[in-house]
Design a protein around this motif. Structure first.
Motif, mmCIF file in Angstrom:
data_model
loop_
_atom_site.group_PDB
_atom_site.id
_atom_site.type_symbol
_atom_site.label_atom_id
_atom_site.label_comp_id
_atom_site.label_asym_id
_atom_site.label_seq_id
_atom_site.Cartn_x
_atom_site.Cartn_y
_atom_site.Cartn_z
ATOM 1 N N THR A 123 -5.545 -13.439 -29.383
ATOM 2 C CA THR A 123 -7.003 -13.572 -29.414
ATOM 3 C C THR A 123 -7.448 -13.746 -30.862
ATOM 4 O O THR A 123 -7.057 -12.966 -31.734
ATOM 5 C CB THR A 123 -7.678 -12.335 -28.812
ATOM 6 O OG1 THR A 123 -7.157 -12.105 -27.510
ATOM 7 C CG2 THR A 123 -9.185 -12.520 -28.724
ATOM 8 N N LEU A 171 -10.556 -9.578 -21.005
ATOM 9 C CA LEU A 171 -9.353 -10.318 -21.346
ATOM 10 C C LEU A 171 -8.155 -9.597 -20.750
ATOM 11 O O LEU A 171 -7.988 -8.390 -20.946
ATOM 12 C CB LEU A 171 -9.187 -10.432 -22.864
ATOM 13 C CG LEU A 171 -10.309 -11.116 -23.641
ATOM 14 C CD1 LEU A 171 -9.953 -11.182 -25.128
ATOM 15 C CD2 LEU A 171 -10.589 -12.511 -23.109
ATOM 16 N N VAL A 226 -2.293 -11.897 -24.593
ATOM 17 C CA VAL A 226 -3.340 -12.345 -23.683
ATOM 18 C C VAL A 226 -2.752 -13.302 -22.649
ATOM 19 O O VAL A 226 -1.920 -14.159 -22.957
ATOM 20 C CB VAL A 226 -4.501 -13.005 -24.463
ATOM 21 C CG1 VAL A 226 -4.069 -14.322 -25.103
ATOM 22 C CG2 VAL A 226 -5.706 -13.212 -23.565
ATOM 23 N N VAL A 238 -8.493 -14.972 -19.019
ATOM 24 C CA VAL A 238 -9.875 -14.612 -19.337
ATOM 25 C C VAL A 238 -10.626 -14.482 -18.020
ATOM 26 O O VAL A 238 -10.667 -15.416 -17.216
ATOM 27 C CB VAL A 238 -10.540 -15.682 -20.211
ATOM 28 C CG1 VAL A 238 -12.009 -15.342 -20.448
ATOM 29 C CG2 VAL A 238 -9.797 -15.826 -21.539
#
Length: 392
Positions: free
Chosen positions: A124, A213, A222, A225
């Motif tokens: 991120t 997230l 990650v 989303v």
């Protein structure tokens, strides 16, 4: 005035230092910057630097000869932690305190982050500094096409999306507003500019925010989303471009008026004559401009008023900004007044190349261009002349 300290070693701080020297200040000049780099140009970070066509050595705003001519003490990798505005004492995170006759505040702005507890997952990114750009570039190179989600459809978000698409990645832009850039361009022109995303295979999702997230693995990477409407977007990298806030936290106990930046008069002077502010951190008569030209133009006015000890000059610059997206240069100058109607003056929106004027009461108050640099500059000069106060 025998000593001046500039807090902030980026564009606005450098231009303030230049202005001080060019206006005859020959005293002790100290420049404090929290990054370890000498001043560099930020606009390429989201564009040519991100795609690898521009190197770090091409970002420098001053060469070695000019840096030497400034004859300044550079305290880089050093953060200002407090200011006693009355005594002009600047506290640094090294434990050192600088007492100076004049202070230029040029600390810029800080990217806003997504709300929520804890740190965001790895992968991120925000994009403000050279180190930010380096980290994002590492995530975008060296592998195959990645799924990139850009949160925020403003200029930074659109430029990053453009660069990621140029690198061959699959890009989705998420914008909470019904349409990006309406406050800057108005609905009609914002809609035309938003079509650039679809032209280049980028998905634009509007009218929804981000709630979470998702991440996985030992490195807490990650993976997706989650949107407010329940959709889940797979993601290998996420870029958060939801705006910035002025870097004024360190001034909380300074006694300076803080309101969306450091409040200044039209000459960039604070209520304390020995302290001025320039660039993204300066709220000049109720307006804070986050643009390259504002930072450079304010510097000369602020330096003059600092050396004079009072406001003897005001900043009269015409607002101007530009953005490069998908091979299109977007340029805007002037003030889009309430009720102003855009009118195409030449070119065609269908070709993504046109010049438009914003008109109200028979008068053009602003101009927008897509890939029309020469006629745009002509109209920009005309607007600037019209905005100058009459002289007798």
């Amino acid at each position: 005035m025998k000593s001046v300290t500039v807090i902030g070693a980026s564009l606005a701080g450098l231009y303030a230092a230049r202005a001080l020297r060019s206006q005859g200040f020959d005293g002790r000049l100290t420049i404090v910057g929290d990054e370890h780099h000498r001043p560099y140009d930020r606009p390429p970070l989201s564009k040519d630097f991100l795609t690898g066509t521009t190197g770090q050595d091409q970002l420098a705003l001053a060469d070695a000869e000019e840096t030497a001519e400034l004859d300044a003490e550079w305290l880089l990798g050093t953060r200002a932690t407090g200011l006693d505005a009355g005594s002009r004492a600047v506290r640094l995170d090294t434990g050192r305190t600088l007492t100076t006759d004049g202070v230029v505040l040029a600390t810029g702005a800080i990217p806003r982050r997504l709300p929520g507890p804890g740190s965001p997952p790895s992968g991120t990114h925000t994009l403000r500094t050279l180190e930010d750009a380096r980290a994002l570039r590492r995530d975008l190179t060296g592998g195959g096409p990645a799924r990139v989600v850009v949160i925020g459809g403003g200029f930074i978000g659109a430029e990053v999306a453009s660069s990621c698409a140029a690198l061959g990645h699959h890009v989705t832009v998420v914008e909470a507003a019904p349409l990006p850039l309406v406050p800057q361009l108005g609905r009609d022109m914002a809609e035309l500019c938003s079509r650039l995303h679809a032209d280049h295979g980028v998905t634009l999702l509007t009218g929804t925010g981000v709630t979470q997230l998702h991440s996985a693995g030992v490195d807490d990477r990650v993976t997706a989303v989650e949107l407010a409407d329940g959709r889940l977007l797979p993601a290998d990298a996420v870029v958060v471009g939801i705006g910035v806030r002025p870097a004024t936290d360190w001034l909380a106990d300074s006694g300076l008026p803080l309101d969306n930046g450091v409040r200044c008069d039209a000459g960039c002077a604070t209520p304390i004559p020995s302290v001025v502010a320039v660039g993204d951190v300066a709220n000049v008569n109720g307006t804070r401009a986050e643009h390259w030209t504002s930072a450079t133009e304010q510097a000369a006015t602020a330096a003059r008023n600092l050396l004079a000890g009072r406001s003897v000059a005001t900043h009269q610059g015409l607002p101007y900004f530009w953005s490069d997206q998908y091979g299109v240069r977007i340029q805007f100058a002037g003030r889009r007044l309430p009720g102003a109607t855009p009118r195409i003056l030449e070119g065609s929106p269908d070709d993504r190349s046109f010049l438009a004027g914003y008109e109200r009461d028979g008068r053009t108050t602003a101009v927008l261009a897509l890939n029309r640099p020469r006629p745009f500059m002509r109209l920009r000069r005309e607007l600037a002349r019209a905005a100058q106060p009459a002289t007798t």
